[in-house]
Design a protein around this motif. Structure first.
Motif, short mmCIF file in Angstrom:
data_model
loop_
_atom_site.label_atom_id
_atom_site.label_comp_id
_atom_site.label_asym_id
_atom_site.label_seq_id
_atom_site.Cartn_x
_atom_site.Cartn_y
_atom_site.Cartn_z
N MET A 138 9.67 -7.94 -6.72
CA MET A 138 8.39 -7.39 -7.18
C MET A 138 7.90 -7.56 -8.62
O MET A 138 6.91 -8.06 -8.96
CB MET A 138 8.41 -5.92 -6.92
N GLY A 139 8.97 -7.36 -9.64
CA GLY A 139 8.98 -7.47 -10.91
C GLY A 139 8.48 -9.03 -11.43
O GLY A 139 7.52 -9.30 -12.15
N GLY A 140 9.07 -9.86 -10.72
CA GLY A 140 8.61 -11.13 -10.84
C GLY A 140 7.18 -11.53 -10.53
O GLY A 140 6.49 -12.33 -10.97
N GLU A 177 8.66 -0.38 -3.42
CA GLU A 177 7.62 0.79 -3.21
C GLU A 177 6.86 0.70 -4.51
O GLU A 177 6.43 1.72 -4.74
CB GLU A 177 8.05 2.11 -2.86
N ARG A 178 6.85 -0.27 -5.22
CA ARG A 178 6.28 -0.54 -6.74
C ARG A 178 6.90 0.42 -7.76
O ARG A 178 6.12 0.86 -8.40
CB ARG A 178 4.73 -0.32 -6.53
N PRO A 238 0.62 -1.46 0.04
CA PRO A 238 0.01 -0.12 0.03
C PRO A 238 0.98 1.16 -0.12
O PRO A 238 0.49 2.10 -0.55
CB PRO A 238 -0.72 -0.10 1.30
N GLY A 239 2.03 1.43 0.76
CA GLY A 239 2.81 2.62 0.86
C GLY A 239 3.82 2.83 0.06
O GLY A 239 4.09 2.19 -0.99
N PRO A 245 12.33 6.39 -13.53
CA PRO A 245 11.53 5.70 -12.39
C PRO A 245 10.21 6.02 -12.30
O PRO A 245 9.96 7.39 -12.13
CB PRO A 245 12.63 6.06 -11.28
N PHE A 246 9.46 5.16 -12.42
CA PHE A 246 7.83 5.66 -11.99
C PHE A 246 7.09 4.53 -11.08
O PHE A 246 7.80 3.34 -11.33
CB PHE A 246 7.03 5.71 -13.26
N GLN A 247 6.09 4.72 -10.36
CA GLN A 247 5.50 3.99 -9.45
C GLN A 247 3.87 3.42 -10.23
O GLN A 247 3.61 4.26 -10.86
CB GLN A 247 5.16 4.39 -8.08
#
Length: 948
Positions: free
Chosen positions: A331-333, A452-453, A148-149, A532-534
């Motif tokens: 996270m990418g996986g 953090e995504r 979430p954060g 970089p982007f979320q």
């Protein structure tokens, strides 16, 4: 000279790195000051990246059964064998075991091939060993694997609770962000929950030395306390959640005394922590492997999430549960479905509608219709013959999997094993029938997603050496040879990323959290400039490419959508943005919001866009759009007995990474800790007759290791801690996961690597040794040995079960015969010192003693780089000490600047009384800051000595 923006290949912090390649080919690295994950900071490992990119030990050419072959022959063997195995035994007779070291594009094509074209879900990842319980807990509570954060919350929080997370050593840049925030706001409170008093405790206001696996009891007790003390957000519970009553009832079955018994904490400690949590609205709970690597890991995650849902502390600035990942692209996986129980783009393999959607999008001949084998079960299936062809990519399971000896035996017995890797001689690669040379960090091109995504680019700044190829290319070529060419016609990683982004948006009406549709039409130039982007980053109109028709670079009309609209920016301006859980709550708020369809600036600067958070106003991804409280109950589990009375906790050290295939190349990263060790409490050491620096044997029902003893009161009595990094490449018997069991969490399948019943005993060494040499030694004829890179060569720690040894002959075998040897022998005292010279250079030096050798390791290693023309300098080497003009720096504390403990102590004696003043004088602690706790400990120790 050129400088390239890329991303660090270590932990899940996802730090930006600037890599500079000089005209002579020399590489230097520094932190990217514009990357929003680290703002220029790097830890010791990141700072030493340039020392790890040499070609020593690299796998540079394809091999079949140890024979060098061309790519065509190697790929045809892989494709043919996998195809034949599938034809004869079915799709579930093959498997892929992949890695968080892969880039998202690599992961995507591997998952697509296995689940969509082979038709099996037997693809799992070493992220199963670190993050699976978080994934399972998120999905149970939120309906999706959503963090979430953001990192910003760590700086905005008034209370940070660190659970099973040694940030100071495992995520140092996040640790330093917290420390910096704490300096600005001293009122911020930090609680560390960990059986060990780790270096992270240096900034903690409270350390709760919890019993192993006591976390469920601790947080269910907290939930009950919150209910009893009117510290609930009843409006949030009513409007956005379900199941609270059952969860609270389950938590209330354990009173404070029961929680104290289950956690090993006092009622006073519990009361102080519970009270602090209850009254602090802006609370972030950070958790990592101490929570996840457990047979109750998923319940631990949900017990933590329950407390945040009950207080409405989620998705708000400075508040939320926060899982920090262990690998650069765990996270990418997860985003591409790289785990055996997930589909791509956060879709569910159990959901028929999701399976049909992915199959349509891929135009796949088949789609896996059930979860595949998770990592532990996968290797059991390899061992019992159900899996007959196995492809391992970018990981080393012979060392990192639990019950590692059984895993090694399974791989050795498997009829066909393929390994794609960068090194030629890992403990896993040596068992491969086909070895495929993959590109390494600095040569790879793609994306990774941090904790953090935030999606960042890893860019190549070095040419691929030899015949090394990107992992995505290798997989795509095998897919083509298996007859699936149309589905794997990608020419660049940009095309794969575009497809990945398009799938995330495909038929996504806001029911799925992962949506980066804004990048579905990305071209090569935009991909190259990607900052970089979320996520989420939805498009202005959801891409609806017909099945099997995705936009590719180069005008390949077979893969173009029939519509002339091929780019997000060309879509009709009136197109409706799909409803996202962020839309209602973030619009117009200064801390939130996603600018849909906006590609950030192309000036190389990280976009300073507002942070994106989930769930502050509900909108979860469950069928009822509510968060689900999970009723969890602590389960008392005793694993120790008279034969195995101690609990072993495994983990990492500050300067090494996984199985050291990268960090083992760096001399400075081996200065701090150069051999496997075990932490043991002084009372336990006394009970078992173990002294500091003794060699000890740790045994479990599965195996044994030999390691160095470190007696410390930072360890909990009754427990041991040992790191998992050492392999057969670096130690005689240091493969720690030979001890661990294949016990897993029943929901997540994650192994319980933090709670292993063992015994410990002193190894009866007759002699100890230490040596330095210019060349890496051949196999060492010692019962115990541990080799590490050092300045100018290599260093080796030694122990022997027998002292009746020809030491001159041993030295000659260790570092090669030399025409010029100088030796000292005192056989009665058991002291032997031998130095060999090659001209004026030291070829090697060996020091032997009846106990741990008292020689300055740093000083001895330095001698490999100096000239020794005179007898006086040579005798000093044999004596094992420098002259008065060369004071011993002591054990390395600061790896970044090679500052030793004795240097710090001398600076304290000269008047430096703070960590800051030590930094000003010696620079120690001023780069990554991971050593600041150790520096502070030295300062405090000197103060105590002065007071006495």
């Amino acid at each position: 000279m050129r400088e390239v923006r890329t991303t660090c290949p270590y932990c899940g912090v996802g730090c930006g790195v600037l890599a500079k390649v000089a005209a002579d080919g020399q590489v230097s690295v520094r932190g990217d000051p514009d990357h929003p994950a680290n703002f220029g900071r790097l830890c010791s490992k990141g700072s030493a990246l340039a020392e790890t990119i040499d070609l020593d030990g690299r796998l540079l050419h394809p091999e079949i059964d140890g024979r060098r072959v061309g790519w065509d022959e190697a790929l045809e063997r892989v494709a043919l064998t996998f195809s034949q195995t599938i034809a004869e035994h079915g799709p579930d007779s093959v498997a892929f075991y992949v890695s968080g070291q892969l880039l998202t594009e690599d992961y995507y094509v591997a998952n697509k091939l296995m689940k969509g074209f082979v038709g099996s879900a037997n693809i799992d990842t070493n992220s199963r060993l670190c993050m699976a319980s978080s994934v399972a807990g998120h999905r149970r509570a939120f309906g999706s694997d959503t963090v979430p954060g953001t990192y910003e919350d760590l700086e905005l929080a008034d209370l940070i609770v660190l659970v099973g997370s040694n940030l100071a050593w495992c995520h140092p840049v996040l640790y330093q962000r917290i420390a910096a925030a704490r300096e600005k706001r001293p009122e911020m409170k930090i609680v560390l929950i960990d059986p060990r008093r780790t270096m992270t405790a240096d900034i903690a206001d409270m350390h709760l030395a919890i019993a192993p696996d006591g976390d469920v009891a601790l947080f269910t007790g907290l939930l009950a306390y919150l209910g009893q003390h009117n510290a609930l957000d009843r409006a949030y519970i009513t409007e956005h959640t379900t199941g609270f009553g059952k969860a609270l009832f389950a938590a209330s079955n354990l009173d404070l005394a029961g929680v104290a018994e289950a956690t090993g904490l006092s009622e006073d400690e519990l009361g102080r922590f519970y009270s602090l949590f209850a009254r602090t609205k802006k609370t972030v709970t950070v958790y990592s492997q101490g929570v996840n690597q457990s047979s109750s890991g998923t319940d631990k995650v949900n017990a933590i999430i329950n407390c945040h849902l009950a207080t409405g502390r989620i998705g708000k600035p400075g508040a939320g549960p926060f899982s920090v990942t262990g690998q650069p692209n765990a996270m990418g996986g997860r985003e591409v479905g790289g785990m055996a129980n997930m589909l791509a783009a956060h879709m569910e393999i159990e959901n028929p509608a999701h399976r049909a959607r992915v199959r349509r999008f891929w135009n796949a001949p088949d789609i896996a219709d059930k979860p595949g084998l998770k990592a532990v079960d996968m290797f059991k299936a390899v061992g019992d013959g159900r899996i007959k062809a196995l492809w391992i990519m970018a990981t080393n399971p012979v060392d990192s999997m639990p019950d590692a000896d059984a895993v090694e035996a399974a791989i050795k017995a498997c009829p066909f094993v393929v390994v794609s890797d960068v090194l030629a001689s890992t403990d896993t690669v040596r068992h491969a029938h086909v070895r495929l040379p993959a590109t390494a960090w600095g040569e790879k091109d793609g994306t990774v997603t941090n904790s953090e995504r935030r999606i960042s680019r890893q860019r190549a700044f070095l040419p691929a050496p030899g015949e090394a190829r990107p992992d995505w290319w290798i997989v795509a070529e095998v897919a083509r040879l298996m007859g699936f060419g149309e589905g794997f016609a990608h020419a660049t990683p940009a095309e794969i990323f575009a497809e990945h982004a398009a799938l995330s948006a495909y038929e996504n009406d806001g029911a799925r959290d992962f949506d980066i549709g804004a990048y579905a039409g990305i071209d090569a130039d935009t991909y190259e400039d990607l900052v970089p982007f979320q996520w989420p980053a939805p498009s202005q109109a959801t891409p609806l490419w017909p099945a099997g028709h995705l936009p590719l670079k180069g005008g390949d009309q077979r893969s173009q959508p029939p519509s002339p609209i091929t780019n997000v920016s060309e879509r009709a301006p009136s197109a409706k943005l799909p409803i996202s859980p962020l839309e209602g709550e973030m619009a117009g708020r200064p801390e939130g919001g996603v600018q849909a369809g906006r590609q950030p600036e192309k000036d190389g600067q990280a976009a300073r866009s507002p942070s994106t958070r989930f769930f502050a106003n509900g909108n979860f991804y469950t069928p009822d759009r509510r968060a689900h409280f999970i009723a969890v109950r602590p389960v008392a589990e005793t694993r120790t007995d008279e034969k195995f009375p101690l609990i072993l906790n495994t983990g990492r050290v500050r300067d090494h990474w996984h199985t050291m295939t990268r960090t083992g190349k760096s001399p400075r990263l081996s200065q701090h800790i150069a051999e496997p060790f075990v932490e043991i409490h002084p009372a336990d050491a006394q009970h078992f007759g173990i002294g500091d620096a003794d060699i000890v044997r740790i045994s479990s029902p599965r195996g044994e290791v030999l390691v160095r003893a470190l007696v410390t009161s930072r360890q909990r009595q009754g427990s041991l801690f040992a790191p998992m990094h050492w392999t057969d490449q670096f130690a005689a018997k240091g493969r720690l996961d030979a001890l661990t069991a294949s016990l897993t969490d029943p929901v997540s399948g994650q192994p319980a690597l933090k709670h292993v019943a063992v015994r410990i005993e002193k190894f009866a060494a007759k002699a100890f040794g230490f040596a330095v040499m210019r060349q890496r030694p051949a196999p060492v004829a010692a019962t115990y040995w541990a080799v590490a890179k050092c300045r100018g060569g290599w260093r080796v720690e030694l122990a022997f079960a027998d002292d009746d040894i020809d030491w001159a002959g041993f030295a000659a075998a260790l570092f090669g015969a030399s025409p010029d040897m100088l030796a000292y022998h005192d056989r009665d005292a058991g002291q032997h010192r031998i130095a060999a010279f090659d001209g004026e250079r030291l070829a090697g030096a060996l020091f032997v003693a009846p106990g741990p050798v008292a020689v300055s390791r740093g000083w001895a290693a330095e001698q490999l780089e100096e000239t020794h023309a005179g007898q006086r300098e040579r005798f000093r080497i044999v004596a094992g000490r420098a002259g008065a003009e060369r004071p011993d720096a002591g054990a390395t504390v600061c790896s970044c600047f090679s500052v030793g403990a004795n240097q710090i102590a001398a600076a304290v004696a000269a008047g430096c009384t703070t960590v800051a003043s030590i930094g000003e004088t010696l620079k120690a602690g001023t780069n990554c800051g991971s050593c600041r706790a150790e520096i502070r400990a030295i300062i405090e120790a000197r103060r105590v000595q002065a007071a006495e």
